[in-house]
Write a protein that holds these residues in place. Structure first.
Motif, PDB file in Angstrom:
ATOM      1  N   LYS A 113       0.849  -1.183   0.000  1.00 24.09           N
ATOM      2  CA  LYS A 113       0.000   0.000   0.000  1.00 24.09           C
ATOM      3  C   LYS A 113       0.889   1.239   0.000  1.00 24.09           C
ATOM      4  N   PHE A 114       0.587   2.185  -0.860  1.00 21.68           N
ATOM      5  CA  PHE A 114       1.350   3.429  -0.940  1.00 21.68           C
ATOM      6  C   PHE A 114       0.871   4.376   0.155  1.00 21.68           C
ATOM      7  N   VAL A 115       1.810   4.903   0.941  1.00 25.86           N
ATOM      8  CA  VAL A 115       1.467   5.770   2.068  1.00 25.86           C
ATOM      9  C   VAL A 115       2.184   7.105   1.909  1.00 25.86           C
ATOM     10  N   ASN A 116       1.412   8.179   1.831  1.00 27.31           N
ATOM     11  CA  ASN A 116       1.968   9.529   1.752  1.00 27.31           C
ATOM     12  C   ASN A 116       2.192  10.050   3.165  1.00 27.31           C
ATOM     13  N   LEU A 117       3.445  10.287   3.519  1.00 28.66           N
ATOM     14  CA  LEU A 117       3.803  10.755   4.867  1.00 28.66           C
ATOM     15  C   LEU A 117       4.020  12.252   4.912  1.00 28.66           C
ATOM     16  N   ASP A 118       3.724  12.931   3.821  1.00 29.28           N
ATOM     17  CA  ASP A 118       4.076  14.343   3.654  1.00 29.28           C
ATOM     18  C   ASP A 118       2.818  15.198   3.606  1.00 29.28           C
ATOM     19  N   GLY A 119       2.701  16.128   4.538  1.00 29.66           N
ATOM     20  CA  GLY A 119       1.531  17.014   4.565  1.00 29.66           C
ATOM     21  C   GLY A 119       1.720  18.309   3.815  1.00 29.66           C
ATOM     22  N   GLY A 120       2.862  18.472   3.155  1.00 31.18           N
ATOM     23  CA  GLY A 120       3.133  19.723   2.455  1.00 31.18           C
ATOM     24  C   GLY A 120       2.219  19.949   1.265  1.00 31.18           C
ATOM     25  N   GLU A 121       1.977  21.225   0.966  1.00 28.97           N
ATOM     26  CA  GLU A 121       1.133  21.593  -0.173  1.00 28.97           C
ATOM     27  C   GLU A 121       1.969  21.981  -1.388  1.00 28.97           C
ATOM     28  N   ASP A 122       3.263  21.669  -1.336  1.00 26.58           N
ATOM     29  CA  ASP A 122       4.148  21.958  -2.463  1.00 26.58           C
ATOM     30  C   ASP A 122       4.685  20.675  -3.093  1.00 26.58           C
ATOM     31  N   THR A 123       4.030  19.542  -2.808  1.00 28.37           N
ATOM     32  CA  THR A 123       4.521  18.250  -3.278  1.00 28.37           C
ATOM     33  C   THR A 123       3.760  17.767  -4.512  1.00 28.37           C
ATOM     34  N   ASP A 124       4.352  16.776  -5.180  1.00 29.26           N
ATOM     35  CA  ASP A 124       3.673  16.175  -6.326  1.00 29.26           C
ATOM     36  C   ASP A 124       2.395  15.464  -5.907  1.00 29.26           C
TER      37      ASP A 124
END
Length: 259
Positions: A213-224
């Motif tokens: 499962k792919f997990v996004n750990l990044d809360g930034g609004e400047d990411t892909d």
């Protein structure tokens, strides 16, 4: 009359994949196209190269124009190496890879054959772009990608790229009029949480299927990942110098030469 730019087209899904057929069509409106692509799917091969077996290249008839097309028995990186060293009569002005069936955002860039082909071109000093659509199906429709692919390619041809940089472009699987635009992003901090499905074959030997499962750990609004989730095309400048420059001084402070 100015000479048309020479465009090297490749991918990792194989020369018959709908994604590369769309990319060839779009590039035909931009410049002179030569295709060198794998003769079979090479997804997930990363930057593998063929060093322990022979490589074969075969010219094939194009079904979508009068440009030259070649299949290669090797990996996407092999395709670029052979194109530059053996097939092309001059250096390409740009290399475009894709359009990949499925995302290559975030950490997926590490595993991607699509992006490794682009990176190999970048190593050769050739401006390069990897394009991906967020749809893994062979039946994916690529028509809504065309405008964005052409716009980004023409801008790279016009402005160039900094030395050591290639572009990782991911496109939402949406109608063109629902895509909000193009965002320049950083790679999101994310990873795959992986599991192995263990089974037995008829002779009783264990084998495994990789799942995860792919997990996004990044809360930034400047990411892909943020851009794609919010219906933007993401463009991430990728460098193939893997040096962690910010760690060099810290490691020098270890006094490794003191015995």
């Amino acid at each position: 009359m100015a000479k048309k730019p020479l465009i090297l087209v490749t991918n990792d899904d194989g020369i018959t994949a709908p994604g590369i057929r769309t990319l060839i069509e779009v590039m035909g409106t931009v410049g002179e196209v030569v295709v060198v692509a794998p003769d079979s799917p090479q997804s997930g091969k990363g930057h593998a190269i063929t060093v322990d077996s022979t490589l074969y290249v075969e010219q094939v008839e194009s079904t979508t124009g009068n440009h030259l097309e070649y299949t290669c028995s090797g990996t996407p990186a092999d395709c670029v190496k052979l194109a530059v060293r053996e097939i092309l009569d001059r250096r390409p002005d740009i290399c475009v890879s894709g359009i990949n069936h499925g995302s290559n955002s975030s950490i997926n860039v590490i595993y991607s054959g699509t992006m490794s082909a682009a990176i190999e071109a970048g190593i050769e000093g050739i401006p390069a772009i990897g394009f991906s659509l967020l749809n893994y199906k062979w039946s994916a429709k690529f028509d809504d990608c065309k405008t964005f692919v052409k716009t980004i390619t023409k801008n790279v041809l016009k402005h160039g790229l900094q030395k050591g940089v290639v572009l990782n472009v991911n496109i939402p699987d949406l109608p063109e009029d629902e895509i909000k635009g193009i965002k320049i992003c950083r790679q999101a901090r994310a990873n795959w949480v992986e599991e192995f499905d263990k089974r037995k074959n008829p002779s009783g030997r264990d084998y495994y299927w990789l799942t995860g499962k792919f997990v996004n750990l990044d809360g930034g609004e400047d990411t892909d990942e943020w851009a794609l989730e919010h219906n933007y095309v993401s463009v991430v400048p990728v460098q193939f110098d893997l040096t962690a420059h910010h760690c060099i001084q810290n490691l020098n402070d270890w006094n490794l030469n003191d015995n």
